[in-house]
Write a protein that holds these residues in place. Structure first.
Motif, PDB file in Angstrom:
ATOM      1  N   LEU A  85       0.060  11.329   1.489  1.00 25.87           N
ATOM      2  CA  LEU A  85       0.518  10.555   2.651  1.00 25.87           C
ATOM      3  C   LEU A  85      -0.361   9.320   2.837  1.00 25.87           C
ATOM      4  O   LEU A  85      -1.587   9.421   2.749  1.00 25.87           O
ATOM      5  N   LEU A  86       0.270   8.183   3.097  1.00 23.85           N
ATOM      6  CA  LEU A  86      -0.481   6.989   3.480  1.00 23.85           C
ATOM      7  C   LEU A  86      -0.910   7.167   4.936  1.00 23.85           C
ATOM      8  O   LEU A  86      -0.076   7.466   5.800  1.00 23.85           O
ATOM      9  N   PHE A 102       0.851  -1.184   0.000  1.00 21.73           N
ATOM     10  CA  PHE A 102       0.000   0.000   0.000  1.00 21.73           C
ATOM     11  C   PHE A 102       0.888   1.236   0.000  1.00 21.73           C
ATOM     12  O   PHE A 102       1.906   1.273   0.698  1.00 21.73           O
ATOM     13  N   SER A 103       0.468   2.245  -0.721  1.00 16.57           N
ATOM     14  CA  SER A 103       1.161   3.525  -0.657  1.00 16.57           C
ATOM     15  C   SER A 103       0.175   4.626  -1.019  1.00 16.57           C
ATOM     16  O   SER A 103      -0.998   4.350  -1.304  1.00 16.57           O
ATOM     17  N   ALA A 104       0.651   5.851  -0.963  1.00 14.05           N
ATOM     18  CA  ALA A 104      -0.165   6.995  -1.379  1.00 14.05           C
ATOM     19  C   ALA A 104       0.592   7.693  -2.483  1.00 14.05           C
ATOM     20  O   ALA A 104       1.813   7.824  -2.424  1.00 14.05           O
ATOM     21  N   GLU A 105      -0.124   8.130  -3.512  1.00 12.63           N
ATOM     22  CA  GLU A 105       0.508   8.859  -4.606  1.00 12.63           C
ATOM     23  C   GLU A 105      -0.341  10.067  -4.953  1.00 12.63           C
ATOM     24  O   GLU A 105      -1.573  10.012  -4.884  1.00 12.63           O
ATOM     25  N   TYR A 164       6.417   6.302   1.435  1.00 13.48           N
ATOM     26  CA  TYR A 164       6.411   5.086   2.267  1.00 13.48           C
ATOM     27  C   TYR A 164       5.522   4.017   1.656  1.00 13.48           C
ATOM     28  O   TYR A 164       4.437   4.294   1.149  1.00 13.48           O
ATOM     29  N   GLN A 165       5.985   2.757   1.697  1.00  9.74           N
ATOM     30  CA  GLN A 165       5.174   1.633   1.248  1.00  9.74           C
ATOM     31  C   GLN A 165       4.953   0.660   2.400  1.00  9.74           C
ATOM     32  O   GLN A 165       5.916   0.286   3.075  1.00  9.74           O
TER      33      GLN A 165
END
Lengths: 233, 233
Positions: free
Chosen positions: B202-203, A181-184, B227-228
């Motif tokens: 941001l995750l 999982f990540s955020a982009e 971040y992953q």
């Protein structure tokens, strides 16, 4: 009144849990053995065993054959995520599902995806771009590579008729999967396909699945802004 | 050429998979029994058994002693996530861990967090803001509410000395937890604490844990950009 064994075990489970939560038994402590607890609670040893087994499965107790049962020092904090079929997810939210294949063609595999799939850069794989909708609003954009060597028949499928997610789940169960999982920030294409602004924060799930023939598929799923993925207990 | 049993089983695995993929055998269908398949493929029954067992482990077949073997209707896609203690996560990545408590005080609970914790809006809870660092670079920003009714003793702890994440995990095992992943554009405070630009994706992990006394804690964890979070197999 005769208590059933199931409810007896349940009562012991609750009492043992209470002692741990109230710190009568502290993390790392060895708890009394089954025979002692059977006497204390006035039940069969098998009933105690059943109760402790349940707490061990929850991660609260650590049972070892020789060392006895201890209160777990650092309870594992595992959470199970069920990855639903996108159609079922949309329909489960009470919306009408539809999808649109934006592109479907054989393309040379880029280096980063090749590394994820343990395949050769430039190999010809099926490349698919799909938008999934709920009540005609974009729900998820999918960028997928499919390896026909591990998913034979994929080259003959029209993925506008059946979406690739569903076809793969129903036909190619995986043995192993890598998931992150990540955020982009939405790039120009994400923004256009998800009908949002460039830069919007998107939850992204990268996933690659393998069977005994190799990598089946590698996919980047980007959800619409504001989407929350809930973990199931 | 003498074929080895392993490759014989493999050949049967491939052929059975092909029949399922080509929908000669459809989801929910009962497939021929081991004895029939052994005759058809001209192999020992044990070889057929081995092949079917592999496909059952993959989730493609559903084997029941009395009901026979069926093609699985809807293969489950469950994945387990382990939520690590942030210090261990940073140290596990080979960095030096440190943390800084930005605020620690009793505050009235806002409505949205109260709803998550099933507590009354305005109740006095411990409110904590912490930044976690790896090699002095911001790794995660934590915004946490702690309920002293369910975590007695919390009001006496200096969370600069031991981080709240660690103290809670070690002292208050939870019975139930709600967890959701999402993506958020960094707000002004996130950007300042994570030393990044406002708007960066941001995750975010929102998590609320409960024991038999009620909600223990509710936390928003926002990870540094890029971040992953990897799922463990």
């Amino acid at each position: 009144m005769i208590e059933k064994p199931a409810s007896k075990a349940q009562a012991i489970t609750s009492e043992v849990r209470r002692r741990i939560v109230d710190r009568e038994w502290r993390q790392g402590d060895r708890i009394p053995d089954e025979a002692e607890l059977a006497v204390e609670f006035g039940v069969a040893r098998a009933t105690v065993n059943k109760a402790l087994q349940l707490l061990a499965e929850e991660g609260l107790l650590d049972r070892k054959r020789r060392a006895g049962t201890h209160v777990t020092v650092n309870p594992a904090r595992k959470t199970t995520l069920t990855i639903p079929i996108v159609r079922e997810q949309v329909e489960g939210a009470g919306m009408e599902y539809s999808h649109r294949v934006v592109a479907q063609k054989l393309s040379p595999l880029p280096a980063d995806i090749a590394a994820r799939m343990a395949l050769t850069e430039g190999a010809a794989l099926i490349h698919l771009r799909t938008v999934h909708y709920g009540d005609s609003r974009p729900f998820q954009v999918e960028d997928r590579w499919i390896n026909p060597e591990a998913a034979p028949g994929a080259e003959l499928i029209d993925f506008q008729r059946i979406n690739a997610n569903e076809w793969l789940v129903r036909n190619f169960p995986w043995l192993r999967n890598d998931m992150a999982f990540s955020a982009e920030n939405a790039n120009a294409r994400d923004a256009r396909l998800l009908e949002t602004r460039q830069g919007a924060a998107l939850l992204v799930l990268q996933r690659t699945t393998f069977n005994d023939l190799g990598a089946i598929t590698s996919v980047r799923l980007a959800f619409h802004p504001g989407y929350q993925m809930l973990a199931t207990p």
